[in-house]
Design a protein around this motif. Structure first.
Motif, PDB file in Angstrom:
ATOM      1  N   SER A  15     -10.023  43.935 -42.713  1.00  0.00           N
ATOM      2  CA  SER A  15     -11.392  43.428 -42.766  1.00  0.00           C
ATOM      3  C   SER A  15     -11.901  43.429 -44.204  1.00  0.00           C
ATOM      4  CB  SER A  15     -12.312  44.281 -41.885  1.00  0.00           C
ATOM      5  OG  SER A  15     -11.995  44.150 -40.523  1.00  0.00           O
ATOM      6  N   LEU A  16     -11.584  44.470 -44.949  1.00  0.00           N
ATOM      7  CA  LEU A  16     -12.023  44.569 -46.338  1.00  0.00           C
ATOM      8  C   LEU A  16     -11.450  43.433 -47.181  1.00  0.00           C
ATOM      9  CD1 LEU A  16     -13.490  46.105 -48.590  1.00  0.00           C
ATOM     10  CD2 LEU A  16     -11.424  47.530 -48.842  1.00  0.00           C
ATOM     11  N   ILE A  17     -10.176  43.135 -46.988  1.00  0.00           N
ATOM     12  CA  ILE A  17      -9.554  42.053 -47.756  1.00  0.00           C
ATOM     13  C   ILE A  17     -10.210  40.718 -47.421  1.00  0.00           C
ATOM     14  CG2 ILE A  17      -7.427  40.729 -48.070  1.00  0.00           C
ATOM     15  CD1 ILE A  17      -7.489  43.392 -49.552  1.00  0.00           C
ATOM     16  N   GLU A  18     -10.531  40.484 -46.156  1.00  0.00           N
ATOM     17  CA  GLU A  18     -11.195  39.236 -45.770  1.00  0.00           C
ATOM     18  C   GLU A  18     -12.569  39.136 -46.415  1.00  0.00           C
ATOM     19  OE1 GLU A  18     -11.159  39.210 -41.538  1.00  0.00           O
ATOM     20  OE2 GLU A  18      -8.977  39.043 -41.398  1.00  0.00           O
ATOM     21  N   ASP A  91     -17.955  46.396 -44.461  1.00  0.00           N
ATOM     22  CA  ASP A  91     -16.611  45.886 -44.727  1.00  0.00           C
ATOM     23  C   ASP A  91     -16.137  44.853 -43.714  1.00  0.00           C
ATOM     24  OD1 ASP A  91     -16.216  47.559 -42.565  1.00  0.00           O
ATOM     25  OD2 ASP A  91     -14.976  49.015 -43.629  1.00  0.00           O
ATOM     26  N   ASP A  92     -16.945  44.538 -42.684  1.00  0.00           N
ATOM     27  CA  ASP A  92     -16.563  43.497 -41.727  1.00  0.00           C
ATOM     28  C   ASP A  92     -17.488  42.281 -41.812  1.00  0.00           C
ATOM     29  OD1 ASP A  92     -18.736  44.850 -40.693  1.00  0.00           O
ATOM     30  OD2 ASP A  92     -17.825  45.314 -38.752  1.00  0.00           O
ATOM     31  N   ILE A  93     -18.017  42.033 -43.019  1.00  0.00           N
ATOM     32  CA  ILE A  93     -18.864  40.886 -43.305  1.00  0.00           C
ATOM     33  C   ILE A  93     -18.033  39.791 -43.987  1.00  0.00           C
ATOM     34  CG2 ILE A  93     -20.785  40.078 -44.744  1.00  0.00           C
ATOM     35  CD1 ILE A  93     -21.800  41.671 -42.412  1.00  0.00           C
ATOM     36  N   ILE A  94     -18.340  38.528 -43.703  1.00  0.00           N
ATOM     37  CA  ILE A  94     -17.753  37.381 -44.393  1.00  0.00           C
ATOM     38  C   ILE A  94     -18.908  36.561 -44.964  1.00  0.00           C
ATOM     39  CG2 ILE A  94     -16.338  35.312 -44.227  1.00  0.00           C
ATOM     40  CD1 ILE A  94     -14.747  37.825 -43.757  1.00  0.00           C
ATOM     41  N   LEU A  95     -18.865  36.266 -46.264  1.00  0.00           N
ATOM     42  CA  LEU A  95     -19.976  35.611 -46.946  1.00  0.00           C
ATOM     43  C   LEU A  95     -19.811  34.098 -47.004  1.00  0.00           C
ATOM     44  CD1 LEU A  95     -20.253  37.944 -50.080  1.00  0.00           C
ATOM     45  CD2 LEU A  95     -21.449  38.179 -47.886  1.00  0.00           C
ATOM     46  N   GLU A  96     -20.949  33.380 -46.908  1.00  0.00           N
ATOM     47  CA  GLU A  96     -20.959  31.986 -47.314  1.00  0.00           C
ATOM     48  C   GLU A  96     -20.962  31.932 -48.841  1.00  0.00           C
ATOM     49  OE1 GLU A  96     -23.930  29.539 -45.523  1.00  0.00           O
ATOM     50  OE2 GLU A  96     -22.914  29.557 -43.573  1.00  0.00           O
ATOM     51  N   LYS A  97     -20.546  30.802 -49.421  1.00  0.00           N
ATOM     52  CA  LYS A  97     -20.269  30.726 -50.855  1.00  0.00           C
ATOM     53  C   LYS A  97     -21.482  31.017 -51.743  1.00  0.00           C
ATOM     54  CE  LYS A  97     -16.188  27.782 -50.848  1.00  0.00           C
ATOM     55  NZ  LYS A  97     -15.529  26.583 -51.431  1.00  0.00           N
ATOM     56  N   THR A  98     -22.674  30.740 -51.260  1.00  0.00           N
ATOM     57  CA  THR A  98     -23.867  30.904 -52.095  1.00  0.00           C
ATOM     58  C   THR A  98     -24.636  32.181 -51.759  1.00  0.00           C
ATOM     59  OG1 THR A  98     -25.173  29.565 -50.554  1.00  0.00           O
ATOM     60  CG2 THR A  98     -24.139  28.423 -52.415  1.00  0.00           C
ATOM     61  N   TYR A  99     -24.005  33.113 -51.053  1.00  0.00           N
ATOM     62  CA  TYR A  99     -24.717  34.327 -50.623  1.00  0.00           C
ATOM     63  C   TYR A  99     -25.369  35.051 -51.796  1.00  0.00           C
ATOM     64  CZ  TYR A  99     -25.608  38.996 -48.761  1.00  0.00           C
ATOM     65  OH  TYR A  99     -26.206  40.196 -48.411  1.00  0.00           O
ATOM     66  N   PHE A 100     -24.591  35.409 -52.806  1.00  0.00           N
ATOM     67  CA  PHE A 100     -25.143  36.169 -53.931  1.00  0.00           C
ATOM     68  C   PHE A 100     -26.102  35.319 -54.771  1.00  0.00           C
ATOM     69  CE2 PHE A 100     -21.279  38.970 -53.473  1.00  0.00           C
ATOM     70  CZ  PHE A 100     -21.995  40.088 -53.087  1.00  0.00           C
ATOM     71  N   GLU A 101     -25.813  34.031 -54.903  1.00  0.00           N
ATOM     72  CA  GLU A 101     -26.710  33.147 -55.648  1.00  0.00           C
ATOM     73  C   GLU A 101     -28.111  33.171 -55.033  1.00  0.00           C
ATOM     74  OE1 GLU A 101     -27.207  28.375 -56.618  1.00  0.00           O
ATOM     75  OE2 GLU A 101     -25.241  29.164 -56.021  1.00  0.00           O
ATOM     76  N   GLU A 102     -28.171  33.045 -53.710  1.00  0.00           N
ATOM     77  CA  GLU A 102     -29.470  33.044 -53.020  1.00  0.00           C
ATOM     78  C   GLU A 102     -30.116  34.425 -53.035  1.00  0.00           C
ATOM     79  OE1 GLU A 102     -31.093  30.538 -52.002  1.00  0.00           O
ATOM     80  OE2 GLU A 102     -29.574  28.962 -52.071  1.00  0.00           O
ATOM     81  N   LEU A 103     -29.301  35.457 -52.856  1.00  0.00           N
ATOM     82  CA  LEU A 103     -29.840  36.815 -52.811  1.00  0.00           C
ATOM     83  C   LEU A 103     -30.480  37.196 -54.139  1.00  0.00           C
ATOM     84  CD1 LEU A 103     -29.668  39.108 -50.543  1.00  0.00           C
ATOM     85  CD2 LEU A 103     -27.980  40.167 -52.045  1.00  0.00           C
TER      86      LEU A 103
END
Length: 338
Positions: A15-18, A91-103
């Motif tokens: 999960s962490l690697i994903e 550790d079982d989260i999957i982000l969309e590409k702009t997650y940090f940009e928006e956050l």
């Protein structure tokens, strides 16, 4: 802004690697990624060694620092001095590409923000409603132009006049509010009182004043609410529904249903009193009545669900927790700094 990502993990290497693969694809990348590993084997360390993620720092902790809140505090202590924002992800989260940009953008839009939460998109199905005058049925929940199916517990509470009287992610005087999951996928930023710790971020300066409480050992149910309610006394918090991700619940590391049910009541009482230290008699009555109502529903689930044993054990745990409150209430940490 410079920001760190702290990931506390326990026995979930795949999960962490994903998650880290989805971090690698971000339009805005963390200045440092701090892995705090509470695992009891070396599999996570070995898997990380087979990959090459930028700006990653790995730390394995022993018993004195193991557990979600302790690992988070440990991770905060490992962040660089020039970091502005500390982000946390389960550790079982999957982000969309702009997650940090928006956050991170939210801190520029709202200069008063001390904390900003992300938004999980794969757990609830929402529907856009075009009519401004739309009236939700009793089995629906409607908010800010969107509707969703309402949970059976909330439907019953509405029938009994026990629904929350404040917006989602805020906490009524009698507790038992509606969580972040009742905010719609509108791409808007909402001011809140709490958000999920597994998709959270905070200005680093707040950790000079408060930290994650040691009351919440191990699994740490509601530790995020406790932190947010104490932070609420210092300033404002927001959820950006454009900072999107998916939560893929991994079964490992979760408590048995009896222990979980007990924590629901005891930890629920604890965070209620952190937010409302001196509730009115009416609020006390409603908190206890709703707690027993939810326990009764879990007993009823013994014959209405496909997992009767789990429902029975959770109901017993809730009952045990409530009786424990009669004889020994937890000491709330309104003045606690760690």
């Amino acid at each position: 802004m410079k920001f760190s990502l702290v990931i506390c993990t326990y026995m979930r290497p795949q999960s962490l690697i994903e998650l880290l693969n989805s971090v690698e694809d971000q339009t805005v990348y963390p200045d440092e990624i701090i892995i705090v590993d509470g695992s009891r084997d070396n599999r996570t360390k070995q898997v990380l060694g087979q990959n090459n993620f930028r700006n990653l720092y790995y730390h394995m902790v022993d018993d004195k620092d193991r557990g979600l809140t302790r690992q988070r505090n440990y991770g905060i202590g490992k962040t660089a001095d020039d970091i502005d924002v500390v982000c946390f992800l389960d550790d079982d989260i999957i982000l969309e590409k702009t997650y940090f940009e928006e956050l991170i953008k939210t801190y520029d839009l709202h200069k008063d923000a001390l904390g900003v939460g992300g938004y999980i998109i794969n757990e609830i199905k929402w529907h856009k409603v075009e009519a401004d005058s739309y009236k939700a049925s009793r089995g629906e929940y409607f908010y800010d132009g969107f509707k969703r199916k309402d949970g059976s517990r909330f439907v019953l509470r509405k029938r009994l006049g026990l629904d929350t009287d404040v917006p989602p992610a805020c906490f009524p005087e009698f507790g038992h509010g509606r969580s972040v999951s009742f905010l719609p996928p509108s791409n808007k930023v909402y001011e809140v009182e709490q958000f999920m710790g597994g998709v959270s971020s905070y200005r680093k300066e707040v950790f000079d004043k408060i930290g994650f409480s040691h009351y919440f050992e191990g699994y740490g149910l509601y530790e995020d609410a406790d932190f947010c309610f104490r932070l609420h006394k210092l300033g404002k918090q927001y959820v950006n529904t454009a900072a999107r991700c998916e939560h893929h619940h991994h079964p490992s590391g979760r408590p048995d249903k009896f222990k979980y049910g007990k924590m629901v009541v005891l930890n629920g009482w604890y965070v209620w009193r952190v937010r409302h230290p001196n509730p009115s008699f009416k609020a006390r009555f409603k908190w206890n009545f709703i707690s027993w109502l939810l326990t009764a529903i879990r007993f009823l689930n013994i014959v209405t669900t496909a997992k009767p044993k789990e429902a029975f054990m959770e109901a017993l745990g809730r009952t045990s927790g409530w009786f424990k409150l009669i004889f020994k209430k937890p000491k709330t940490a309104n003045a606690e700094q760690v």
